[in-house]
Write a protein that holds these residues in place. Structure first.
Motif, PDB file in Angstrom:
ATOM      1  N   ALA A   1      11.773   5.382  12.754  1.00 22.34           N
ATOM      2  CA  ALA A   1      11.718   6.913  11.871  1.00 22.34           C
ATOM      3  C   ALA A   1      12.714   7.684  12.201  1.00 22.34           C
ATOM      4  CB  ALA A   1      10.365   7.517  12.373  1.00 22.34           C
ATOM      5  N   VAL A   2      13.414   7.645  13.571  1.00 20.07           N
ATOM      6  CA  VAL A   2      14.293   8.796  13.971  1.00 20.07           C
ATOM      7  C   VAL A   2      15.529   8.014  14.569  1.00 20.07           C
ATOM      8  CG1 VAL A   2      14.701  10.525  15.394  1.00 20.07           C
ATOM      9  CG2 VAL A   2      12.376  10.321  14.490  1.00 20.07           C
ATOM     10  N   ALA A   3      16.727   8.662  14.168  1.00 11.06           N
ATOM     11  CA  ALA A   3      17.689   7.911  14.522  1.00 11.06           C
ATOM     12  C   ALA A   3      18.760   9.041  15.361  1.00 11.06           C
ATOM     13  CB  ALA A   3      18.648   7.567  13.426  1.00 11.06           C
ATOM     14  N   THR A   4      18.597   9.051  16.802  1.00 13.08           N
ATOM     15  CA  THR A   4      19.170   9.964  17.716  1.00 13.08           C
ATOM     16  C   THR A   4      20.696   9.678  17.716  1.00 13.08           C
ATOM     17  OG1 THR A   4      17.214  10.283  18.761  1.00 13.08           O
ATOM     18  CG2 THR A   4      19.158  10.965  19.808  1.00 13.08           C
ATOM     19  N   ILE A   5      21.570  10.538  17.299  1.00 15.78           N
ATOM     20  CA  ILE A   5      22.775  10.289  16.926  1.00 15.78           C
ATOM     21  C   ILE A   5      23.809  11.226  18.230  1.00 15.78           C
ATOM     22  CG2 ILE A   5      24.994  10.086  15.751  1.00 15.78           C
ATOM     23  CD1 ILE A   5      23.054   9.696  13.330  1.00 15.78           C
ATOM     24  N   THR A   6      24.297  10.745  19.264  1.00 20.98           N
ATOM     25  CA  THR A   6      24.724  11.697  20.331  1.00 20.98           C
ATOM     26  C   THR A   6      26.333  11.491  20.448  1.00 20.98           C
ATOM     27  OG1 THR A   6      24.198  10.071  22.035  1.00 20.98           O
ATOM     28  CG2 THR A   6      22.524  11.517  21.541  1.00 20.98           C
ATOM     29  N   PHE A   7      26.940  11.094  19.241  1.00 20.63           N
ATOM     30  CA  PHE A   7      28.252  11.200  19.373  1.00 20.63           C
ATOM     31  C   PHE A   7      28.947  11.965  18.241  1.00 20.63           C
ATOM     32  CE2 PHE A   7      27.251   7.530  16.880  1.00 20.63           C
ATOM     33  CZ  PHE A   7      27.943   7.816  15.615  1.00 20.63           C
ATOM     34  N   GLY A   8      29.928  12.431  18.184  1.00 18.64           N
ATOM     35  CA  GLY A   8      30.680  13.191  17.208  1.00 18.64           C
ATOM     36  C   GLY A   8      32.126  13.374  17.161  1.00 18.64           C
ATOM     37  N   SER A   9      32.747  14.066  16.233  1.00 15.76           N
ATOM     38  CA  SER A   9      34.344  14.206  16.170  1.00 15.76           C
ATOM     39  C   SER A   9      34.273  15.724  15.842  1.00 15.76           C
ATOM     40  CB  SER A   9      34.680  13.603  15.151  1.00 15.76           C
ATOM     41  OG  SER A   9      35.713  13.945  14.654  1.00 15.76           O
ATOM     42  N   SER A  10      35.440  16.257  16.432  1.00 18.69           N
ATOM     43  CA  SER A  10      35.670  17.677  16.494  1.00 18.69           C
ATOM     44  C   SER A  10      36.005  18.049  15.059  1.00 18.69           C
ATOM     45  CB  SER A  10      36.708  18.003  17.540  1.00 18.69           C
ATOM     46  OG  SER A  10      36.482  17.765  18.977  1.00 18.69           O
ATOM     47  N   TYR A  11      36.778  16.904  14.257  1.00 17.47           N
ATOM     48  CA  TYR A  11      37.062  17.137  13.012  1.00 17.47           C
ATOM     49  C   TYR A  11      36.167  16.523  12.034  1.00 17.47           C
ATOM     50  CZ  TYR A  11      41.300  19.065  15.187  1.00 17.47           C
ATOM     51  OH  TYR A  11      42.199  19.587  16.013  1.00 17.47           O
ATOM     52  N   VAL A  12      36.275  16.771  10.814  1.00 15.33           N
ATOM     53  CA  VAL A  12      35.329  16.289   9.839  1.00 15.33           C
ATOM     54  C   VAL A  12      35.537  14.725   9.522  1.00 15.33           C
ATOM     55  CG1 VAL A  12      34.693  16.120   7.293  1.00 15.33           C
ATOM     56  CG2 VAL A  12      34.709  18.272   8.707  1.00 15.33           C
ATOM     57  N   ASP A  13      34.722  14.003   9.666  1.00 12.74           N
ATOM     58  CA  ASP A  13      34.638  12.405   9.590  1.00 12.74           C
ATOM     59  C   ASP A  13      33.783  12.081   8.217  1.00 12.74           C
ATOM     60  OD1 ASP A  13      34.476   9.767   9.507  1.00 12.74           O
ATOM     61  OD2 ASP A  13      34.130   9.399  11.428  1.00 12.74           O
ATOM     62  N   LEU A  14      34.434  12.302   7.213  1.00 10.77           N
ATOM     63  CA  LEU A  14      33.581  12.273   5.709  1.00 10.77           C
ATOM     64  C   LEU A  14      32.744  10.596   5.746  1.00 10.77           C
ATOM     65  CD1 LEU A  14      36.195  13.756   3.165  1.00 10.77           C
ATOM     66  CD2 LEU A  14      34.021  14.624   4.248  1.00 10.77           C
ATOM     67  N   ALA A  15      33.596   9.601   6.194  1.00  6.25           N
ATOM     68  CA  ALA A  15      32.763   8.616   6.043  1.00  6.25           C
ATOM     69  C   ALA A  15      31.502   8.198   6.852  1.00  6.25           C
ATOM     70  CB  ALA A  15      33.776   7.196   6.635  1.00  6.25           C
ATOM     71  N   THR A  16      31.831   9.041   8.088  1.00  2.00           N
ATOM     72  CA  THR A  16      30.527   8.736   8.888  1.00  2.00           C
ATOM     73  C   THR A  16      29.420   9.903   8.358  1.00  2.00           C
ATOM     74  OG1 THR A  16      32.020   8.310  10.999  1.00  2.00           O
ATOM     75  CG2 THR A  16      29.797   9.267  11.422  1.00  2.00           C
ATOM     76  N   GLU A  17      29.751  11.005   7.949  1.00  2.00           N
ATOM     77  CA  GLU A  17      28.886  11.817   7.277  1.00  2.00           C
ATOM     78  C   GLU A  17      28.263  11.204   6.274  1.00  2.00           C
ATOM     79  OE1 GLU A  17      30.665  15.523   6.408  1.00  2.00           O
ATOM     80  OE2 GLU A  17      31.397  15.923   8.492  1.00  2.00           O
ATOM     81  N   ILE A  18      28.804  10.529   5.376  1.00  2.00           N
ATOM     82  CA  ILE A  18      28.225   9.871   4.344  1.00  2.00           C
ATOM     83  C   ILE A  18      27.229   8.702   4.558  1.00  2.00           C
ATOM     84  CG2 ILE A  18      28.790   8.164   2.424  1.00  2.00           C
ATOM     85  CD1 ILE A  18      31.299   9.530   1.882  1.00  2.00           C
ATOM     86  N   GLY A  19      27.662   8.060   5.905  1.00  4.66           N
ATOM     87  CA  GLY A  19      26.756   7.067   6.225  1.00  4.66           C
ATOM     88  C   GLY A  19      25.498   7.707   6.921  1.00  4.66           C
TER      89      GLY A  19
END
Length: 742
Positions: free
Chosen positions: A158-176
């Protein structure tokens, strides 16, 4: 919270297990037999009273005691150094290395471990997309998202906990990440650890539909607050440092993420070492002197706990909370859970509207509005108990509800419930606030906006110890949400919702009927309203049948009025759409140009040399804030001589040695209302130098002082053109005169 209360000295006792390890580190020489050892352990409370003693020689030496108060406890370790022999050629002697641990022993009635997460009964599905150093390819991340979607029903995800990230926009990951939402999974994403600057939200935590989570401390040594390093919104940035604006600001909420001045969050151990934070306290001052990290190269206790910090921890806490909220909405059955976009956004809506605002720092760059979203903590610190209350509690119109809230760290901070309301009916919500406390009350729409953010229908957020009240109505039948949030203090509040039946009675105190007013300063509308909640009644004002204002309250600054007679229709409209009306007629005096003088006067002939032209302007009822003379691409400032009794006098001296044209520009405060009032005062003049040795000064006054609305703009344009035409005709007459002289 229950276990933490034990630690800090609640009525429950905290059992502590102390283990002291030691190692004989003696240096031997020829014919020596040195040794060192620990001969026991003694524990004392802050008054020096012994609470536990073990004199057994063992490794480790173990002692157990009960901590009855939140205070320092001191561990005294007796050491035995045995000297036997001496080798003059060696620096020999006994030695011992000592290290120790204090473990909290907690008794509990359930089957979970001593330190469990927010949702200890939930199952975890680990999807590894980064290496052990935290790096990875976008393709691996996207493949991980696709695997989650493919296995959603198989593992009841039901939930996806995502604990990584990029300081700059990562459009491919955002679409995912957006694709997870589109396939019925709720992403809970770390906001990032790049605060406290603005626009530091990590990608994909900036995606509109996700729940973006910042970090709070846990309130061990200081009040609860947002950490300094938690990323601030409202947006992220591209790699070229430009702002990546989205439809919503972030973060959405904050959750405990630990901090560097407290024992942070207790997390699962990786079993690679037992390094831990060491806090050095000054016992006399009870002050934290420093925090250090131990350097143990081995894992002493397997499968124990460690402390950590970051918005990754916050996202884990929030992810567990979201999981429990899904259980509450589905009556704890996966078969009842409909993973539609509507339900995903419902979870987000409830989590956000029940959050508790805790931000206390003074960052001048940010605006805080109680009940609204801000770029530091979003809607506030998640309050899981209130979120589940919003799902399971229901009250009815006419019920009186009493509950206890507090702003202390370990307590209930937010109360929530649903209430069924009918469209077209006006409601009054009144709340009695306990003495020496400040509580706020909010009414929320049954549905969120497009991205899952709650919509506020009404609120009462008075400052200090004051009872709260709000009047409102709804557009559709349905269940709406009520929340009460503690700001300061503690106690029981009492809340009631009832149907609004009273018709407001309106009286206008000012402006006074049949009165003459100067055009400046702005008139003040002061009304008296008899109603259950007078301050919640909407006041509408019409000027000659044109709506010029609609806002709640008893005192209102009216917009600028043009000269002439005005008929104000003032209406009081309550939440049930009951109305009362009053009419006021008054006259606004026109602005008047008292003096417009130029020296030399119009038509004067002067010698061709450096001359002085002085212009005197005197205006009654002036809105003028500054006056300038614009000529030959230059600007000169008038000087205000004085302003008294609504009269302003301005003077300007300037020098001219050759032909000059210009106009006087009067700057006025422009009121930015819906109907766009503007002001203009443009007496126009020209100066022309002609002939040999002489100059002719021509001054054309006029223009006047105009106050107009949009519908009067054409009239003003005609007047300006007329002024220009008169000036041009005057110049033509001058030219004809020059030809006659020649």
């Amino acid at each position: 919270d229950y276990y933490l209360e034990e630690v800090v000295g609640s009525t429950e006792n905290g059992k502590i297990l102390v283990k002291i390890y030691w190692q004989d580190n003696s240096t031997q020489g020829s014919g020596t037999n040195h040794y060192g050892r620990v001969t026991g352990v003694k524990v004392y409370d802050s008054l020096g009273n012994p609470v536990a003693i073990n004199t057994t020689i063992a490794n480790p030496v173990i002692v157990e005691f009960t901590a009855n108060a939140f205070e320092p406890y001191f561990v005294r370790i007796p050491l035995l150094f045995h000297f036997d022999g001496d080798d003059p050629a060696v620096n020999d002697g006994p030695g011992v290395v000592v290290w120790g641990y204090a473990n909290l022993i907690l008794s509990h009635s359930d089957s979970h471990k001593r330190f469990s997460g927010i949702a200890p009964g939930a199952k975890l599905v680990g999807v590894k997309v980064l290496d052990r150093s935290g790096y990875g390819d976008t393709d691996d991340i996207l493949n991980g998202f696709e695997w989650i979607i493919a296995n959603r029903d198989k593992y009841h995800i039901a939930v996806a906990t995502i604990t990584f990230g990029s300081s700059y926009v990562d459009l491919a990951t955002e679409i995912g990440v957006q694709n997870l939402v589109n396939h019925g999974i709720i992403p809970v994403v770390s906001a990032g650890n790049d605060g406290h600057d603005k626009n530091t939200i990590n990608s994909p935590g900036n995606v509109d539909d996700v729940i973006s989570v910042g970090a709070s401390n846990t309130g061990w040594f200081d009040d609860l607050n947002v950490t300094d390093w938690s990323s601030r919104g409202p947006y992220s940035i591209y790699d070229n440092e430009t702002i990546a604006q989205r439809n919503t600001s972030k973060p959405d909420v904050v959750a405990p993420g630990g901090d560097f001045s407290e024992p942070s969050l207790i997390c699962a151990d990786l079993n690679d070492n037992d390094d831990t934070d060491i806090y050095v306290l000054d016992y006399n001052l009870w002050a934290l002197l420093g925090i250090f990290r131990s350097d143990v190269t081995e894992d002493i206790f397997s499968n124990d706990s460690v402390v950590s910090r970051g918005t990754s921890m916050s996202a884990g806490v929030a992810g567990g909370a979201v999981n429990l909220l899904v259980e509450a909405l589905s009556n704890e059955s996966w078969s009842n859970w409909n993973p539609s976009r509507e339900n995903i956004l419902r979870v987000k809506q409830i989590l956000l509207l029940t959050a508790w605002e805790i931000y206390r720092a003074q960052e001048n760059a940010y605006t805080i509005d109680r009940g609204s979203k801000d770029v530091i903590e979003g809607y506030g610190l998640i309050q899981l108990d209130a979120a589940i209350e919003a799902v399971k509690n229901t009250i009815s119109v006419g019920d009186e509800v009493t509950a206890y809230l507090t702003n202390t760290t370990f307590g209930k901070h937010v109360w929530a419930s649903k209430v069924y309301l009918q469209a077209g009916t006006g409601y009054i919500l009144e709340m009695d606030v306990p003495e020496n406390a400040d509580f706020d009350v909010f009414v929320w729409d049954q549905d969120p906006n497009t991205w899952g953010e709650p919509l506020l229908i009404g609120r009462s957020i008075k400052t200090g110890n004051a009872d709260e009240g709000v009047a409102f109505s709804v557009d559709e039948d349905g269940y709406y949400y009520i929340t009460v949030k503690a700001v300061e203090g503690s106690g029981n509040f009492s809340l009631t919702i009832y149907v609004d039946t009273q018709v407001p009675v309106l009286s206008v105190i000012s402006p006074v009927n049949d009165t003459t007013y100067p055009p400046y300063p702005n008139l003040v509308l002061n009304v008296s309203i008899e109603d259950e909640l007078p301050e919640e009644v909407l006041v509408k004002v019409y000027d000659n049948d044109e709506l010029i204002m609609a806002e709640k309250g008893l005192y209102h600054i009216l917009p600028v009025f043009s000269p002439g007679e005005h008929t104000l229709k003032v209406m009081a409209v309550d939440a049930a759409n009951h109305t009362d009306t009053a009419i006021v007629v008054f006259t606004v005096l026109p602005e008047e140009v008292l003096t417009f003088k130029v020296n030399p006067s119009s038509g004067s002939v002067v010698e061709k040399k450096l001359i002085t032209i002085s212009v005197d302007v005197e205006v009654r009822y002036s809105y003028v804030s500054s006056v300038k003379l614009e000529y030959d691409d230059s600007i000169s400032e008038f000087t205000k001589v004085y302003e008294e009794n609504n009269e302003s006098i301005w003077e300007l001296d300037f020098n001219v040695a050759h032909g000059l044209k210009g106009k006087i520009i009067v700057s006025t405060p422009v009121q930015d209302f819906e109907y766009n009032y503007s002001l203009s005062y443009n007496p126009y003049f020209t100066v022309t130098i002609v002939g040999v040795g002489f100059a002719t000064v021509v001054v054309v006054g006029g223009g006047g002082y105009y106050l107009y609305k949009k519908r009067r703009e054409e009239r003003l344009k005609r007047l300006e053109l007329e002024s220009q035409r008169l000036a041009e005709e005057t110049l033509e007459e001058i030219a004809e005169g020059e030809e006659e002289e020649k």
